[in-house]
Motif scaffolding. Structure first.
Motif, PDB file in Angstrom:
ATOM      1  N   ARG A  30       0.846  -1.199   0.000  1.00 17.50           N
ATOM      2  CA  ARG A  30       0.000   0.000   0.000  1.00 17.50           C
ATOM      3  C   ARG A  30       0.875   1.241   0.000  1.00 17.50           C
ATOM      4  O   ARG A  30       1.024   1.915   1.009  1.00 17.50           O
ATOM      5  N   SER A  31       1.426   1.564  -1.125  1.00 12.26           N
ATOM      6  CA  SER A  31       2.332   2.706  -1.187  1.00 12.26           C
ATOM      7  C   SER A  31       2.109   3.487  -2.477  1.00 12.26           C
ATOM      8  O   SER A  31       1.597   2.967  -3.465  1.00 12.26           O
ATOM      9  N   ARG A  32       2.491   4.723  -2.435  1.00 11.55           N
ATOM     10  CA  ARG A  32       2.416   5.601  -3.610  1.00 11.55           C
ATOM     11  C   ARG A  32       3.580   6.574  -3.529  1.00 11.55           C
ATOM     12  O   ARG A  32       4.239   6.701  -2.501  1.00 11.55           O
ATOM     13  N   ARG A  33       3.801   7.270  -4.608  1.00 10.09           N
ATOM     14  CA  ARG A  33       4.898   8.230  -4.617  1.00 10.09           C
ATOM     15  C   ARG A  33       4.380   9.622  -4.300  1.00 10.09           C
ATOM     16  O   ARG A  33       3.307  10.014  -4.755  1.00 10.09           O
ATOM     17  N   ASP A  34       5.174  10.354  -3.535  1.00 11.49           N
ATOM     18  CA  ASP A  34       4.788  11.736  -3.252  1.00 11.49           C
ATOM     19  C   ASP A  34       5.242  12.626  -4.413  1.00 11.49           C
ATOM     20  O   ASP A  34       5.952  12.179  -5.323  1.00 11.49           O
ATOM     21  N   PRO A  35       4.833  13.882  -4.437  1.00  6.58           N
ATOM     22  CA  PRO A  35       5.200  14.754  -5.571  1.00  6.58           C
ATOM     23  C   PRO A  35       6.697  14.916  -5.757  1.00  6.58           C
ATOM     24  O   PRO A  35       7.153  15.218  -6.855  1.00  6.58           O
ATOM     25  N   GLY A  36       7.456  14.698  -4.691  1.00  7.52           N
ATOM     26  CA  GLY A  36       8.904  14.841  -4.813  1.00  7.52           C
ATOM     27  C   GLY A  36       9.582  13.638  -5.411  1.00  7.52           C
ATOM     28  O   GLY A  36      10.787  13.669  -5.669  1.00  7.52           O
ATOM     29  N   GLY A  37       8.836  12.556  -5.601  1.00 12.56           N
ATOM     30  CA  GLY A  37       9.401  11.385  -6.254  1.00 12.56           C
ATOM     31  C   GLY A  37       9.782  10.263  -5.325  1.00 12.56           C
ATOM     32  O   GLY A  37      10.031   9.149  -5.777  1.00 12.56           O
ATOM     33  N   ASP A  38       9.856  10.532  -3.991  1.00 15.93           N
ATOM     34  CA  ASP A  38      10.180   9.465  -3.056  1.00 15.93           C
ATOM     35  C   ASP A  38       8.937   8.645  -2.774  1.00 15.93           C
ATOM     36  O   ASP A  38       7.831   9.170  -2.706  1.00 15.93           O
ATOM     37  N   ARG A  39       9.133   7.365  -2.586  1.00 16.32           N
ATOM     38  CA  ARG A  39       7.996   6.495  -2.311  1.00 16.32           C
ATOM     39  C   ARG A  39       7.451   6.796  -0.919  1.00 16.32           C
ATOM     40  O   ARG A  39       8.195   6.878   0.055  1.00 16.32           O
ATOM     41  N   LEU A  40       6.162   6.965  -0.790  1.00 18.37           N
ATOM     42  CA  LEU A  40       5.526   7.317   0.469  1.00 18.37           C
ATOM     43  C   LEU A  40       4.506   6.250   0.833  1.00 18.37           C
ATOM     44  O   LEU A  40       3.606   5.960   0.045  1.00 18.37           O
ATOM     45  N   GLN A  41       4.653   5.686   1.998  1.00 18.89           N
ATOM     46  CA  GLN A  41       3.702   4.680   2.441  1.00 18.89           C
ATOM     47  C   GLN A  41       2.308   5.282   2.575  1.00 18.89           C
ATOM     48  O   GLN A  41       2.136   6.348   3.157  1.00 18.89           O
ATOM     49  N   THR A  42       1.319   4.627   2.025  1.00 15.20           N
ATOM     50  CA  THR A  42      -0.047   5.050   2.235  1.00 15.20           C
ATOM     51  C   THR A  42      -0.321   5.059   3.738  1.00 15.20           C
ATOM     52  O   THR A  42       0.018   4.103   4.427  1.00 15.20           O
ATOM     53  N   PRO A  43      -0.897   6.120   4.285  1.00 10.63           N
ATOM     54  CA  PRO A  43      -1.126   6.176   5.736  1.00 10.63           C
ATOM     55  C   PRO A  43      -1.871   4.953   6.237  1.00 10.63           C
ATOM     56  O   PRO A  43      -2.986   4.654   5.793  1.00 10.63           O
ATOM     57  N   VAL A  44      -1.246   4.227   7.171  1.00  5.78           N
ATOM     58  CA  VAL A  44      -1.809   2.984   7.696  1.00  5.78           C
ATOM     59  C   VAL A  44      -1.733   3.016   9.214  1.00  5.78           C
ATOM     60  O   VAL A  44      -0.694   3.359   9.783  1.00  5.78           O
ATOM     61  N   ILE A  45      -2.818   2.657   9.870  1.00 10.14           N
ATOM     62  CA  ILE A  45      -2.835   2.482  11.315  1.00 10.14           C
ATOM     63  C   ILE A  45      -3.033   1.002  11.609  1.00 10.14           C
ATOM     64  O   ILE A  45      -4.006   0.388  11.145  1.00 10.14           O
ATOM     65  N   ILE A  46      -2.097   0.418  12.356  1.00 11.45           N
ATOM     66  CA  ILE A  46      -2.242  -0.959  12.829  1.00 11.45           C
ATOM     67  C   ILE A  46      -2.918  -0.886  14.194  1.00 11.45           C
ATOM     68  O   ILE A  46      -2.367  -0.340  15.146  1.00 11.45           O
ATOM     69  N   ASP A  47      -4.098  -1.414  14.286  1.00 12.48           N
ATOM     70  CA  ASP A  47      -4.925  -1.313  15.484  1.00 12.48           C
ATOM     71  C   ASP A  47      -4.749  -2.565  16.338  1.00 12.48           C
ATOM     72  O   ASP A  47      -5.187  -3.654  15.962  1.00 12.48           O
ATOM     73  N   LEU A  48      -4.085  -2.408  17.512  1.00 11.01           N
ATOM     74  CA  LEU A  48      -3.894  -3.522  18.437  1.00 11.01           C
ATOM     75  C   LEU A  48      -5.002  -3.483  19.483  1.00 11.01           C
ATOM     76  O   LEU A  48      -5.066  -2.557  20.292  1.00 11.01           O
ATOM     77  N   SER A  49      -5.859  -4.485  19.482  1.00  9.85           N
ATOM     78  CA  SER A  49      -7.040  -4.441  20.343  1.00  9.85           C
ATOM     79  C   SER A  49      -6.891  -5.246  21.620  1.00  9.85           C
ATOM     80  O   SER A  49      -7.735  -5.158  22.512  1.00  9.85           O
ATOM     81  N   GLY A  50      -5.836  -6.052  21.752  1.00 11.68           N
ATOM     82  CA  GLY A  50      -5.671  -6.880  22.939  1.00 11.68           C
ATOM     83  C   GLY A  50      -4.253  -7.404  23.025  1.00 11.68           C
ATOM     84  O   GLY A  50      -3.308  -6.758  22.571  1.00 11.68           O
ATOM     85  N   GLN A  51      -4.084  -8.588  23.602  1.00 15.89           N
ATOM     86  CA  GLN A  51      -2.762  -9.184  23.766  1.00 15.89           C
ATOM     87  C   GLN A  51      -2.544 -10.266  22.710  1.00 15.89           C
ATOM     88  O   GLN A  51      -3.378 -11.151  22.519  1.00 15.89           O
ATOM     89  N   TYR A  52      -1.387 -10.197  22.042  1.00 17.36           N
ATOM     90  CA  TYR A  52      -1.021 -11.142  20.995  1.00 17.36           C
ATOM     91  C   TYR A  52       0.305 -11.800  21.366  1.00 17.36           C
ATOM     92  O   TYR A  52       1.156 -11.201  22.028  1.00 17.36           O
ATOM     93  N   THR A  53       0.502 -13.014  20.892  1.00 13.05           N
ATOM     94  CA  THR A  53       1.750 -13.733  21.108  1.00 13.05           C
ATOM     95  C   THR A  53       2.455 -13.917  19.769  1.00 13.05           C
ATOM     96  O   THR A  53       1.849 -14.362  18.792  1.00 13.05           O
ATOM     97  N   VAL A  54       3.754 -13.570  19.748  1.00 14.66           N
ATOM     98  CA  VAL A  54       4.566 -13.677  18.537  1.00 14.66           C
ATOM     99  C   VAL A  54       5.862 -14.398  18.895  1.00 14.66           C
ATOM    100  O   VAL A  54       6.457 -14.123  19.948  1.00 14.66           O
TER     101      VAL A  54
END
Length: 374
Positions: free
Chosen positions: A33-57
Motif C-alpha cells: 500500500r504505497s504511492r509516490r509523493d510529488p517529490g518522487g520518493d515512495r511514500l507509504q499510504t497512511p496505515v494504522i495498525i490497530d492492536l485491540s488486545g494481547q497477541y503472542t509472537v
C-alpha cells in the motif's frame, strides 16, 4: 485517506496462540500500500495498525518494503491493554533500511525470552524518525532497540523520540543500543534522541548505551534501576564506552530528572566521551541514607578523559570519579550551585575520586556552591 488494519483480519488471535504468521501477512499487505509523493520518493499510504488486545509472537516481523517508505502507525488502547508478547529468541521487529516516520502509541511489548530484542534497525539512509508515545517495554530482553548499519553512508538511524514511555524489565545489553558496530565510523552520526517525562524503572542492564556518538536530550521523568546484574557488573543509565568519536556528536543534556541507582554497583553515568555532558536540576540522592552512600568506593558518576562536564543546581550523592589517562585538552568540569547530600562528601577531597597518571591536571571549578566548595 487513512487505512486501519487489524491483526485479527490476517488470522491473529488474542491470547497465547502464536500469531507470528498473521503479523507477517499484515506487514506484507502494508508493503503493497504505497504511492509516490510529488517529490518522487515512495511514500507509504497512511496505515494504522490497530492492536485491540494481547497477541503472542515467536518470530521476527519485518518492516521491509520495495523502497523507502513512511507513514506507518501502530496504535493500541493503552499500556498492557494492547500488548505483543515475544516468546522467540529473535528481534520482534526488523527495519532493513526502509521504514521512516514510524509512530507507536498506547501499547506494550513484553519478552519472555532473554535472547529476544524489540527492534533491530539497520540504515544506509532509509531508517530514521521513529517516535513512541505512552509505550511500555517489560520482561527479559537481550536488548530493546538496536541501531546498526553497514559501512556506506550509515548515518540515518536518527531523529528518535520517546514521550511518557515506560522502560521496565531487564536487558543483557541495553534498552536503547546505538552504534552496535563501533568499527563503522559513520555510526557516529546516529543523532538526535529525545526522551521526555519517561518512567525508566527497570531491573538491570544499561538504559542507553551509545558505542559511537550521539546527541541526546532527556527531560523530566523518574529513572530507577531496581536490582542488579546477576554477574555483579554495573547497570548504568548512560553508558558511553571509549572509542573513536567525532567531537561534534558527543552531547548529553539531562534536565530535571530524578535518578535512583538503588545498588552500590549501579551507575548514573559511565562515560568516555570527550564532548559536552550536562545535568541541570537533577538529583540522585533518594538513597543517600544507605551506608554505602558514605563509602569511598561509591561513585555513581564516572568519567574517563572527559571534555566538558557541567552540573547545575543538582543534588548529588557519593563521589564523582574522574579518570585522566592522557594529558587533558580543552577540558572543563564545572559544578554550579550544587549540593552534596552526604555530609562527609562536602569537601573537594572527599567528593572527587581522581585517578590516572594525569589526575592532577583535571581542571575543576565551582560556582556558588551550596556546600561552600571553592
Amino acid at each position: 485517506m487513512t487505512t486501519i488494519l487489524r491483526p485479527e483480519d490476517y488470522g491473529a488471535t488474542l491470547g497465547a496462540a502464536d500469531s507470528t504468521e498473521a503479523f507477517r501477512r499484515l506487514f506484507a499487505e502494508i508493503a503493497k500500500r504505497s504511492r509516490r509523493d510529488p517529490g518522487g520518493d515512495r511514500l507509504q499510504t497512511p496505515v494504522i495498525i490497530d492492536l485491540s488486545g494481547q497477541y503472542t509472537v515467536s518470530g521476527t516481523v519485518s518492516f521491509a518494503a520495495a523502497s523507502r517508505t513512511q507513514g506507518i502507525t501502530v496504535r493500541g488502547a493503552g499500556k498492557r491493554t494492547s500488548e505483543i508478547v515475544m516468546t522467540g529468541a529473535e528481534p520482534l521487529f526488523t527495519n532493513p533500511d526502509t521504514a521512516m516516520g514510524v509512530r507507536f502509541y498506547d501499547c506494550s511489548f513484553r519478552s519472555t525470552n532473554p535472547k529476544a530484542s524489540f527492534l533491530y534497525s539497520t540504515s544506509t539512509g532509509g531508517a530514521q524518525d521513529w517516535g513512541f508515545t505512552n509505550v511500555e517495554w517489560r520482561g527479559r530482553w537481550n536488548y530493546g532497540i538496536g541501531l546498526d548499519g553497514p559501512p556506506e553512508d550509515s548515518n540515518c538511524n536518527s531523529e528518535w523520540f520517546f514521550n511518557n514511555c515506560h522502560v521496565g524489565g531487564s536487558y543483557e545489553k541495553a534498552w536503547l543500543w546505538s552504534g552496535m558496530t563501533p568499527a563503522i565510523k559513520q555510526q557516529d552520526q546516529f543523532l538526535n534522541f529525545s526522551l521526555r517525562d519517561c518512567k525508566v524503572e527497570y531491573d538491570s542492564g544499561d538504559a542507553l548505551r551509545f558505542d559511537k556518538g550521539g546527541s541526546i536530550n532527556v527531560s523530566g521523568g523518574s529513572w530507577i534501576i531496581k536490582g542488579r546484574r546477576a554477574d555483579g557488573q554495573p547497570s548504568r543509565f548512560f553508558h558511553f564506552p571509549a572509542g573513536s568519536h567525532y567531537d561534534s556528536v558527543q552531547s548529553l543534556t539531562v534536565v530535571g530528572t530524578r535518578f535512583e541507582p538503588r545498588d552500590p554497583a549501579n551507575l548514573v553515568i559511565d562515560s568516555a566521551w570527550k564532548g559536552q555532558i550536562q545535568f541541570i536540576g537533577c538529583m540522585d540522592d533518594a538513597w543517600a541514607f544507605k551506608d554505602y552512600a558514605k563509602a569511598d568506593d561509591y561513585a555513581p558518576h564516572r568519567y574517563t578523559n572527559p571534555g566538558g562536564v557541567r552540573y547545575q543546581g543538582c543534588q548529588l550523592t557519593g563521589r564523582h570519579r574522574l579518570t585522566q589517562t592522557v594529558a587533558p585538552s580543552r577540558q572543563a568540569i564545572v559544578y554550579d550551585q550544587c549540593a552534596r547530600t552526604v555530609a562527609s562528601r562536602r569537601t573537594r577531597a572527599a567528593f572527587y575520586d581522581l585517578q590516572g597518571a594525569y589526575a592532577s591536571s583535571v581542571r575543576i571549578s565551582h560556582r556558588d556552591d551550596r556546600d561552600g566548595i571553592t
